[in-house]
Write an enzyme that holds these catalytic residues in place. Structure first.
Site, PDB file in Angstrom:
ATOM      1  N   ALA A 188       0.793  -1.073   0.067  1.00 36.92           N
ATOM      2  CA  ALA A 188      -0.141   0.030  -0.018  1.00 36.92           C
ATOM      3  C   ALA A 188       1.084   1.208  -0.146  1.00 36.92           C
ATOM      4  O   ALA A 188       1.923   1.212   0.216  1.00 36.92           O
ATOM      5  CB  ALA A 188      -0.907  -0.166   1.253  1.00 36.92           C
ATOM      6  N   GLY A 246       0.581  -5.264   0.662  1.00 32.49           N
ATOM      7  CA  GLY A 246      -0.625  -5.129  -0.171  1.00 32.49           C
ATOM      8  C   GLY A 246      -0.391  -5.850  -1.741  1.00 32.49           C
ATOM      9  O   GLY A 246      -1.300  -6.377  -2.252  1.00 32.49           O
ATOM     10  N   GLU A 272      -0.727  -9.159  -1.182  1.00 28.43           N
ATOM     11  CA  GLU A 272      -2.187  -9.464  -1.207  1.00 28.43           C
ATOM     12  C   GLU A 272      -2.870  -9.629  -2.576  1.00 28.43           C
ATOM     13  O   GLU A 272      -4.016 -10.370  -2.736  1.00 28.43           O
ATOM     14  CB  GLU A 272      -2.747  -8.592   0.017  1.00 28.43           C
ATOM     15  CG  GLU A 272      -2.460  -8.997   1.409  1.00 28.43           C
ATOM     16  CD  GLU A 272      -3.006  -7.802   2.191  1.00 28.43           C
ATOM     17  OE1 GLU A 272      -2.693  -6.541   2.114  1.00 28.43           O
ATOM     18  OE2 GLU A 272      -3.477  -8.281   3.285  1.00 28.43           O
ATOM     19  N   GLU A 322       3.990  -5.728   6.782  1.00 29.42           N
ATOM     20  CA  GLU A 322       3.249  -4.545   7.505  1.00 29.42           C
ATOM     21  C   GLU A 322       3.478  -4.697   9.195  1.00 29.42           C
ATOM     22  O   GLU A 322       3.488  -3.418   9.899  1.00 29.42           O
ATOM     23  CB  GLU A 322       1.446  -4.975   7.298  1.00 29.42           C
ATOM     24  CG  GLU A 322       1.174  -4.696   6.044  1.00 29.42           C
ATOM     25  CD  GLU A 322       1.277  -6.081   5.136  1.00 29.42           C
ATOM     26  OE1 GLU A 322       2.057  -7.022   5.436  1.00 29.42           O
ATOM     27  OE2 GLU A 322       0.555  -6.307   4.238  1.00 29.42           O
TER      28      GLU A 322
HETATM   29  C1  TC6 Z   1       0.627  -2.412   3.425  1.00 31.63           C
HETATM   30  O1  TC6 Z   1       0.866  -2.797   2.058  1.00 31.63           O
HETATM   31  C2  TC6 Z   1      -0.680  -2.546   4.001  1.00 31.63           C
HETATM   32  C3  TC6 Z   1      -1.662  -3.180   3.295  1.00 31.63           C
HETATM   33  C4  TC6 Z   1      -2.972  -3.181   3.936  1.00 31.63           C
HETATM   34  C5  TC6 Z   1      -3.775  -2.156   3.535  1.00 31.63           C
HETATM   35  C6  TC6 Z   1      -5.134  -2.269   3.970  1.00 31.63           C
HETATM   36  N1  TC6 Z   1       4.609   3.399   0.137  1.00 31.63           N
HETATM   37  O2  TC6 Z   1      13.295   1.791   0.385  1.00 31.63           O
HETATM   38  P1  TC6 Z   1      13.834   2.473  -0.752  1.00 31.63           P
HETATM   39  C7  TC6 Z   1       9.514   4.977  -1.134  1.00 31.63           C
HETATM   40  S1  TC6 Z   1       1.691  -1.544   4.138  1.00 31.63           S
HETATM   41  C8  TC6 Z   1       5.119   4.935  -0.281  1.00 31.63           C
HETATM   42  O3  TC6 Z   1      14.936   3.527  -0.775  1.00 31.63           O
HETATM   43  P2  TC6 Z   1      15.009   0.197  -1.816  1.00 31.63           P
HETATM   44  C9  TC6 Z   1      10.497   5.302  -0.106  1.00 31.63           C
HETATM   45  O4  TC6 Z   1      10.143   6.101   0.708  1.00 31.63           O
HETATM   46  C10 TC6 Z   1       3.060  -1.690   3.141  1.00 31.63           C
HETATM   47  N2  TC6 Z   1       6.249   5.043  -0.455  1.00 31.63           N
HETATM   48  O5  TC6 Z   1      14.124   1.774  -2.085  1.00 31.63           O
HETATM   49  C11 TC6 Z   1      11.661   5.980  -1.086  1.00 31.63           C
HETATM   50  O6  TC6 Z   1      11.288   7.173  -1.372  1.00 31.63           O
HETATM   51  P3  TC6 Z   1      12.307   8.555  -1.512  1.00 31.63           P
HETATM   52  C12 TC6 Z   1       3.946  -2.947   2.853  1.00 31.63           C
HETATM   53  C13 TC6 Z   1       7.305   4.051  -0.489  1.00 31.63           C
HETATM   54  O7  TC6 Z   1      15.187  -0.232  -3.465  1.00 31.63           O
HETATM   55  C14 TC6 Z   1      11.382   5.181  -2.247  1.00 31.63           C
HETATM   56  O8  TC6 Z   1      10.145   4.663  -2.145  1.00 31.63           O
HETATM   57  N3  TC6 Z   1       5.150  -2.550   2.340  1.00 31.63           N
HETATM   58  C15 TC6 Z   1       6.784   2.705  -0.202  1.00 31.63           C
HETATM   59  O9  TC6 Z   1      16.125   0.270  -1.185  1.00 31.63           O
HETATM   60  C16 TC6 Z   1      12.492   4.115  -2.610  1.00 31.63           C
HETATM   61  O10 TC6 Z   1      12.458   3.405  -1.317  1.00 31.63           O
HETATM   62  C17 TC6 Z   1       6.338  -2.213   2.716  1.00 31.63           C
HETATM   63  O11 TC6 Z   1       6.492  -2.188   4.124  1.00 31.63           O
HETATM   64  C18 TC6 Z   1       5.337   2.375   0.185  1.00 31.63           C
HETATM   65  N4  TC6 Z   1       5.247   1.166   0.201  1.00 31.63           N
HETATM   66  O12 TC6 Z   1      14.091  -0.951  -1.370  1.00 31.63           O
HETATM   67  C19 TC6 Z   1       7.554  -2.073   1.867  1.00 31.63           C
HETATM   68  N5  TC6 Z   1       7.886   1.911  -0.231  1.00 31.63           N
HETATM   69  O13 TC6 Z   1      13.231   8.060  -2.611  1.00 31.63           O
HETATM   70  C20 TC6 Z   1       8.232  -0.992   2.185  1.00 31.63           C
HETATM   71  C21 TC6 Z   1       9.006   2.443  -0.491  1.00 31.63           C
HETATM   72  O14 TC6 Z   1      11.389   9.470  -1.455  1.00 31.63           O
HETATM   73  N6  TC6 Z   1       9.225  -0.881   1.039  1.00 31.63           N
HETATM   74  N7  TC6 Z   1       8.386   3.892  -0.574  1.00 31.63           N
HETATM   75  O15 TC6 Z   1      13.122   8.441  -0.154  1.00 31.63           O
HETATM   76  C22 TC6 Z   1      10.595  -1.336   1.029  1.00 31.63           C
HETATM   77  O16 TC6 Z   1      10.792  -2.102   1.856  1.00 31.63           O
HETATM   78  C23 TC6 Z   1      11.627  -0.978   0.056  1.00 31.63           C
HETATM   79  O17 TC6 Z   1      11.107   0.345  -0.221  1.00 31.63           O
HETATM   80  C24 TC6 Z   1      11.526  -1.847  -0.810  1.00 31.63           C
HETATM   81  C25 TC6 Z   1      12.505  -1.210  -1.978  1.00 31.63           C
HETATM   82  C26 TC6 Z   1      12.244  -3.045  -0.512  1.00 31.63           C
HETATM   83  C27 TC6 Z   1      10.447  -2.115  -1.669  1.00 31.63           C
END
Ligand code: TC6
Length: 675
Positions: A63, A102, A105, A125
């Protein structure tokens, strides 16, 4: 605005492609586009199957976290995934990169999943203090089994495509680089077959599995809301219809997302990424090329630092003064790698590969071929200055010269060279091959490209780096000092080590100040003169109570290193109380919190005002990644915001502390450290 979603056709297969850089987060426009794609498939008899895929570096990484806390735009993710699953034509998720949260999911709601071998699946999450709220807690056990679901959803670590295949989460592995074609071929094979919906699958739950899992992870999940809610929800899949489970999931999600723990964990997620941004330096500044790293000193720190680079495939030249010290150091590194291999986290070839990149030598001149040189000898300014003077003679032009000092003045060290612009601090935390934090200390003359290169290198070696200014102890150790001073004073005023440690452990720290002293070594920093005993710590050290390594420190330890209160320490404390004539009073939990935690916030405010940290969130990152501050409390400055700065000021005043002007100003204006 153009949609991040496009639909194309290959024969009777509709391909829905998301292109929403950087990570294909499932923001409103993405959700609306996918919904339109599903509608298109539903309304067109010519479409017999659907493939959902992503452009760029990854499948949906979850998400869009930036949308949390704002009004939800339709369709919500739970609604969307239900619509995907409800389609009566097969939907195939084609996964590369990371299908997270998400994103995972969406894959679970699809009828089939195909992935390239390098893909990863995860439900992270929980690391944001929430739960998989789009059916994840209910579909995952049905698709991959209860045990996999428990592991993935409560711990948040991703699994490989191979593991996902073994668990039944992935139906087929595609050829790397040929995902879309393989997915379309898969779709064509299943056209006309009845669709298999994850939510309709049965699930078997053995209560013993839950009991065992809870018992095994009780310590890990201590104090945390999300993992416990997730375990309950997965348990509910047993014997209950999907619709009921998913309703409970929704309620659990709403409760968690409105809580402080989730706010804290989301704060840390963005804080970690913000820390990589250096104020006043353009993001596209040209970086220096780091092909080989030099490390001076093969002790515990030097060895640990070297391992970071070797593990990242960067060759290291390590220099010592004597052959036995060099051999001992390289021996420890090998032993550490072999221990990792024994746990199955490295192969024997990887161990040899890493060690093969190491050049151990007694020849200081060999550092001349290095692009980044890190000094890791003991804390003595004269020694460090001498080393940097020598380095200036042998290092090639443009090489970056770094000191791993934890306290000393980088500007003074830099002044020992003719190139202070190339000098900075790289403060690693022990054990340096394990701890995530790196303080990058910016000297008065450190060049911008040197700082930016250090930041880029830190990412390569998988550290979380924070920029610190030159001051005694930088950010982390400087804030540790008031805590330590107050904890020691309270011993004299009537508290026991256990009483103080207990408050810290209950707060969520892995250990309290005295447990930490015993682990690190009570003899650290001791002058080793048994005739000069100036405080309780000296008294313990002089008696050989050096902490865990001697089975005696502030606590007594048995053979299994279990601590117990020490009558001898109680005696020593009583002697010192009497000797110094310190008046006794009952020390309450509130007093311990104010004197050991509020004082840290106060020091953090001074650090911020002096611009020794770029931003409050950087201080939070230091404490979460370097000192075991519970992430669900968001770091000291975030925690202070949640406590209320007015309360912090009042607490400090009550116990007679001088309140940092910035803290007072923010409290008076009703502001927070983190906006
Ligand atoms: C969920 O899904 C809930 C679901 C239920 C709903 C009802 N959203 O980490 P990096 C940005 S909860 C928005 O440096 P990498 C990050 O801030 C979500 N932004 O890249 C950064 O921005 P900046 C569950 C996001 O290649 C840029 O993208 N998912 C999100 O080292 C690059 O990120 C997670 O928790 C996001 N979801 O790693 C996954 N994700 O450039 C969270 C990233 O402006 N993400 N950004 O600073 C990660 O673990 C890592 O970003 C990665 C990529 C492994 C996908």
């Amino acid at each position: 605005m153009t949609s991040p979603i496009t639909t194309t056709r290959q024969g009777d297969v509709l391909i829905i492609t998301s292109d929403n850089p950087p990570v294909n987060a499932l923001g409103a426009a993405v959700r609306q586009g996918i919904q339109a794609g599903i509608q298109e498939a539903k309304g067109d008899d010519g479409i017999k199957a659907v493939v959902i895929t992503c452009a760029g570096k990854t499948f949906f990484a979850g998400a869009d976290i930036t949308e949390f806390g704002k009004p939800m735009q339709e369709p919500s993710l739970p609604v969307l995934v239900d619509e995907i699953e409800a389609l009566d034509k097969p939907v195939i998720a084609a996964v590369h990169g990371t299908a997270l949260g998400g994103g995972c999911e969406v894959a679970l709601a699809s009828h089939y999943r195909i992935a390239v071998p390098s893909a990863k699946f995860g439900l992270p999450e929980v690391k944001l203090g929430i739960l998989p709220g789009a059916g994840g807690t209910q579909r995952m056990p049905r698709v991959a089994g209860v045990e996999t679901a428990l592991e993935m959803a409560t711990k948040g670590d991703p699994i490989s495509a191979e593991q996902a295949k073994a668990a039944g989460l992935v139906d087929r592995l595609a050829t790397e680089g040929n995902l879309l074609a393989d997915a379309v071929a898969f779709a064509q094979e299943v056209i006309g077959k009845p669709v298999s919906r994850s939510s309709e699958r049965p699930v078997t739950v053995d209560p013993a599995v839950f009991e065992g899992f809870r018992a095994k992870n009780a310590k890990r999940f201590r104090g945390m809301d999300a993992p416990n809610t997730i375990m309950d929800l997965i348990e509910q899949t047993a014997g209950k219809p999907y619709a009921e489970g998913v309703q409970a999931e929704r309620m659990g999600f709403m409760k968690l997302i409105m809580g402080t723990q989730s706010a804290a964990l989301r704060h840390i997620f963005f804080a970690e990424r913000k820390a990589a941004k250096i104020d006043g330096i353009a993001e596209d500044i040209a970086l220096r090329d780091i092909k080989r790293v030099g490390v001076i000193g093969a002790g515990t720190m030097g060895g640990g630092i070297s391992m970071n680079f070797l593990s990242a495939g960067i060759p290291v030249t390590i220099v010592e003064m004597a052959q036995d010290a060099l051999d001992r150091g390289t021996g420890v590194m090998r032993k550490n790698y072999e221990a990792t291999a024994a746990k199955g986290r490295m192969t024997a070839e990887q161990v040899e590969g890493a060690m093969g990149l190491l050049n151990p030598t007694l020849d200081f001149g060999a550092l001349g071929e290095c692009d980044l040189i890190i000094e890791a000898v003991y804390e003595n300014m004269d020694v460090k200055k001498e080393i940097f003077g020598k380095l200036d003679q042998v290092a090639k032009p443009g090489a970056i010269l770094a000191s791993n000092t934890s306290y000393l003045n980088i500007d003074e060290i830099a002044a020992a060279t003719s190139r202070p612009q190339d000098v900075l601090g790289l403060h690693f935390f022990s054990p340096a091959n394990v701890m995530k934090l790196l303080e990058i200390v910016r000297g008065a003359k450190t060049a911008d490209d040197v700082l930016a290169t250090a930041m880029a290198v830190s990412k390569k070696i998988r550290k979380v780096a924070v920029i610190a200014g030159v001051c005694y102890g930088f950010i982390g150790n400087r804030m540790l000092m008031p805590r330590q001073v107050e904890a020691n004073k309270m011993l004299l005023e009537g508290a026991t080590p256990e009483q103080i440690d207990k408050v810290h452990v209950a707060f969520g720290m892995p250990m309290g100040p005295f447990q930490m002293a015993d682990l690190a070594g009570v003899d650290i920093g001791w002058h080793r003169d048994p005739n000069r005993i100036e405080n309780i710590r000296d008294a313990l050290a002089a008696e050989g109570r050096w902490g865990q390594k001697k089975n005696a420190g502030f606590y007594d330890y048995d053979e299994k290193r279990s601590p117990s209160n020490s009558p001898r320490v109680a005696e020593l404390i009583a002697e010192w109380r009497e000797k110094l004539g310190v008046p006794q009073h009952e020390i309450t939990e509130e007093e311990i919190v104010v004197r050991t935690l509020y004082t840290m916030v106060n020091e953090g405010a001074l650090i911020l005002a002096e611009k020794m940290a770029q931003r409050a969130s950087d201080i939070d990152v230091v404490w979460v990644y370097g000192y075991g501050w519970p992430p669900y409390r968001g770091g000291p400055m975030f925690w202070a915001d949640t406590e209320g700065l007015k309360k912090i000021v009042e607490g400090l005043e009550k116990y007679g502390f001088e309140v940092a002007p910035l803290l007072r100003e923010k409290a008076e204006k009703g502001e927070k450290f983190n906006k």
